[in-house]
Scaffold this motif. Structure first.
Motif, PDB file in Angstrom:
ATOM      1  N   PHE A 149       0.839  -1.207   0.000  1.00  0.00           N
ATOM      2  CA  PHE A 149       0.000   0.000   0.000  1.00  0.00           C
ATOM      3  C   PHE A 149       0.873   1.256   0.000  1.00  0.00           C
ATOM      4  O   PHE A 149       0.622   2.206  -0.753  1.00  0.00           O
ATOM      5  CB  PHE A 149      -0.906   0.033   1.225  1.00  0.00           C
ATOM      6  CG  PHE A 149      -2.006  -0.990   1.239  1.00  0.00           C
ATOM      7  CD1 PHE A 149      -2.422  -1.617   0.086  1.00  0.00           C
ATOM      8  CD2 PHE A 149      -2.635  -1.326   2.442  1.00  0.00           C
ATOM      9  CE1 PHE A 149      -3.442  -2.565   0.110  1.00  0.00           C
ATOM     10  CE2 PHE A 149      -3.642  -2.267   2.474  1.00  0.00           C
ATOM     11  CZ  PHE A 149      -4.043  -2.887   1.310  1.00  0.00           C
ATOM     12  N   MET A 150       1.868   1.257   0.837  1.00  0.00           N
ATOM     13  CA  MET A 150       2.736   2.427   0.962  1.00  0.00           C
ATOM     14  C   MET A 150       3.494   2.700  -0.334  1.00  0.00           C
ATOM     15  O   MET A 150       3.679   3.853  -0.728  1.00  0.00           O
ATOM     16  CB  MET A 150       3.704   2.226   2.125  1.00  0.00           C
ATOM     17  CG  MET A 150       3.018   2.142   3.482  1.00  0.00           C
ATOM     18  SD  MET A 150       4.152   1.814   4.853  1.00  0.00           S
ATOM     19  CE  MET A 150       5.071   3.356   4.888  1.00  0.00           C
TER      20      MET A 150
ATOM     21  N   ARG B 295       2.496   2.180  -3.333  1.00  0.00           N
ATOM     22  CA  ARG B 295       1.630   2.485  -4.480  1.00  0.00           C
ATOM     23  C   ARG B 295       0.792   3.751  -4.291  1.00  0.00           C
ATOM     24  O   ARG B 295      -0.094   4.043  -5.102  1.00  0.00           O
ATOM     25  CB  ARG B 295       0.672   1.303  -4.729  1.00  0.00           C
ATOM     26  CG  ARG B 295       1.351  -0.034  -4.949  1.00  0.00           C
ATOM     27  CD  ARG B 295       2.080  -0.104  -6.257  1.00  0.00           C
ATOM     28  NE  ARG B 295       1.158  -0.277  -7.379  1.00  0.00           N
ATOM     29  CZ  ARG B 295       1.539  -0.473  -8.630  1.00  0.00           C
ATOM     30  NH1 ARG B 295       2.808  -0.502  -8.928  1.00  0.00           N
ATOM     31  NH2 ARG B 295       0.639  -0.623  -9.584  1.00  0.00           N
ATOM     32  N   ARG B 296       1.089   4.518  -3.243  1.00  0.00           N
ATOM     33  CA  ARG B 296       0.248   5.678  -2.945  1.00  0.00           C
ATOM     34  C   ARG B 296       0.159   6.675  -4.094  1.00  0.00           C
ATOM     35  O   ARG B 296      -0.879   7.313  -4.285  1.00  0.00           O
ATOM     36  CB  ARG B 296       0.766   6.397  -1.690  1.00  0.00           C
ATOM     37  CG  ARG B 296       0.276   5.789  -0.388  1.00  0.00           C
ATOM     38  CD  ARG B 296       0.767   6.566   0.803  1.00  0.00           C
ATOM     39  NE  ARG B 296       2.215   6.419   0.964  1.00  0.00           N
ATOM     40  CZ  ARG B 296       2.909   7.008   1.935  1.00  0.00           C
ATOM     41  NH1 ARG B 296       2.288   7.792   2.805  1.00  0.00           N
ATOM     42  NH2 ARG B 296       4.210   6.822   2.036  1.00  0.00           N
TER      43      ARG B 296
ATOM     44  N   GLU C 146      -5.778   4.964  -6.475  1.00  0.00           N
ATOM     45  CA  GLU C 146      -6.777   5.688  -5.692  1.00  0.00           C
ATOM     46  C   GLU C 146      -7.504   4.776  -4.707  1.00  0.00           C
ATOM     47  O   GLU C 146      -7.995   5.236  -3.676  1.00  0.00           O
ATOM     48  CB  GLU C 146      -7.805   6.323  -6.626  1.00  0.00           C
ATOM     49  CG  GLU C 146      -7.219   7.314  -7.599  1.00  0.00           C
ATOM     50  CD  GLU C 146      -8.209   7.695  -8.688  1.00  0.00           C
ATOM     51  OE1 GLU C 146      -8.457   8.901  -8.836  1.00  0.00           O
ATOM     52  OE2 GLU C 146      -8.726   6.782  -9.374  1.00  0.00           O
TER      53      GLU C 146
ATOM     54  N   ALA D 203      -5.105   0.976   4.917  1.00  0.00           N
ATOM     55  CA  ALA D 203      -5.375   1.580   3.615  1.00  0.00           C
ATOM     56  C   ALA D 203      -6.009   2.956   3.774  1.00  0.00           C
ATOM     57  O   ALA D 203      -5.639   3.909   3.071  1.00  0.00           O
ATOM     58  CB  ALA D 203      -6.290   0.659   2.797  1.00  0.00           C
TER      59      ALA D 203
ATOM     60  N   LEU E  81      -3.650   5.736   4.693  1.00  0.00           N
ATOM     61  CA  LEU E  81      -2.811   6.163   3.580  1.00  0.00           C
ATOM     62  C   LEU E  81      -3.597   6.890   2.496  1.00  0.00           C
ATOM     63  O   LEU E  81      -3.045   7.238   1.451  1.00  0.00           O
ATOM     64  CB  LEU E  81      -2.108   4.940   2.978  1.00  0.00           C
ATOM     65  CG  LEU E  81      -1.083   4.259   3.891  1.00  0.00           C
ATOM     66  CD1 LEU E  81      -0.659   2.909   3.322  1.00  0.00           C
ATOM     67  CD2 LEU E  81       0.129   5.158   4.101  1.00  0.00           C
ATOM     68  N   GLY E  82      -4.889   7.102   2.738  1.00  0.00           N
ATOM     69  CA  GLY E  82      -5.705   7.896   1.832  1.00  0.00           C
ATOM     70  C   GLY E  82      -6.427   7.145   0.744  1.00  0.00           C
ATOM     71  O   GLY E  82      -6.998   7.751  -0.165  1.00  0.00           O
ATOM     72  N   TYR E  83      -6.438   5.825   0.821  1.00  0.00           N
ATOM     73  CA  TYR E  83      -7.105   5.029  -0.206  1.00  0.00           C
ATOM     74  C   TYR E  83      -8.621   4.986   0.002  1.00  0.00           C
ATOM     75  O   TYR E  83      -9.106   4.958   1.141  1.00  0.00           O
ATOM     76  CB  TYR E  83      -6.596   3.595  -0.188  1.00  0.00           C
ATOM     77  CG  TYR E  83      -5.194   3.400  -0.705  1.00  0.00           C
ATOM     78  CD1 TYR E  83      -4.926   3.428  -2.071  1.00  0.00           C
ATOM     79  CD2 TYR E  83      -4.139   3.170   0.164  1.00  0.00           C
ATOM     80  CE1 TYR E  83      -3.645   3.233  -2.554  1.00  0.00           C
ATOM     81  CE2 TYR E  83      -2.848   2.972  -0.307  1.00  0.00           C
ATOM     82  CZ  TYR E  83      -2.607   3.003  -1.667  1.00  0.00           C
ATOM     83  OH  TYR E  83      -1.341   2.814  -2.142  1.00  0.00           O
TER      84      TYR E  83
END
Length: 226
Positions: free
Chosen positions: A59-60, A62-63, A67, A89, A92-94
């Motif tokens: 996750f980190m 692919r920020r 989206e 997730a 991290l803003g997903y």
């Protein structure tokens, strides 16, 4: 102490699985159903290969590219680690999408209560009479609870059915549309044709049946064929 690995695999990029958003797909190993048409037999019957920590690291990394995150399977809501991964997730803003068979309304409620889901795709497997025969699971009441929970939640969602002519007749689909309508569902109902020529969990004949959405739609429910 052994490192728990609930994730079977990760699809690093998709523009198809989360409407309107670039996303990855996290495939949780295992499922509590055995639908013959399932095209993910390796995931349903397989073991996890990727840890929670490795998934968070992904996750980190692919920020800047993604989206959203799609949690799928198998059945993602069977895993208690789903909540941890959804929290990671979200931090991290997903945006988060859940693909589910609706058998764990308690986990769905927790995700909704904590505002950790933005979109839910709910699988409507069969009529009540055929549900256990097709899924090999006694979870009809849990599915109904999940449907009502999602329907009253402030979150985007869809209801979808995979159709194979040997499992569900057109009249069965009419019954399913009627069930949704009488339970207060309004909007699109997606019916996806079984895909021939791919590995499946059960041995099924090829399905060449064709449906007409106009014959299934009502004034409240628009059937959309995929």
């Amino acid at each position: 102490m052994a490192i728990l690995k609930p994730i079977y695999s990760i699809t690093p990029f998709t523009m198809l699985d989360y409407p309107g958003h670039t996303a990855c797909i996290i495939w949780f190993a295992g499922c509590n159903m055995r639908c013959g048409y399932c095209h993910n037999p390796d995931i349903v019957l397989g073991k996890g290969k990727i840890s929670v920590e490795e998934t968070v690291s992904f996750f980190m990394s692919r920020r800047a590219l993604l989206e959203g995150v799609v949690f799928s399977g198998g059945e993602c809501t069977l895993h208690p680690f789903l909540l941890n991964l959804a929290q990671a997730a979200r931090s991290l803003g997903y945006r988060i999408k859940i693909d589910t068979n609706g058998s764990r309304p308690d986990r769905l409620k927790k995700l909704l209560d904590l505002e950790l889901v933005d979109y839910i795709a709910l699988d409507f497997k069969a009529t009540r009479d055929k549900y256990q025969e097709i899924t090999h699971a006694n979870t009809w009441s849990a599915f109904v609870e999940s449907l009502n929970l999602i329907r009253h939640a402030d979150v985007a969602f869809e209801v979808r059915t995979t159709w194979h002519q040997d499992l569900l007749s057109p009249n069965d689909l009419v019954t399913m549309v009627h069930f949704l309508e009488t339970n207060g569902y309004r909007g699109n109902y997606y019916i996806q044709h079984f895909v021939n020529g791919v590995p499946t969990l059960g041995r099924l004949n090829e399905s060449w049946g064709r449906l007409k959405a106009d014959n299934l739609s009502t004034s409240h429910i628009q059937v959309v064929l995929r």
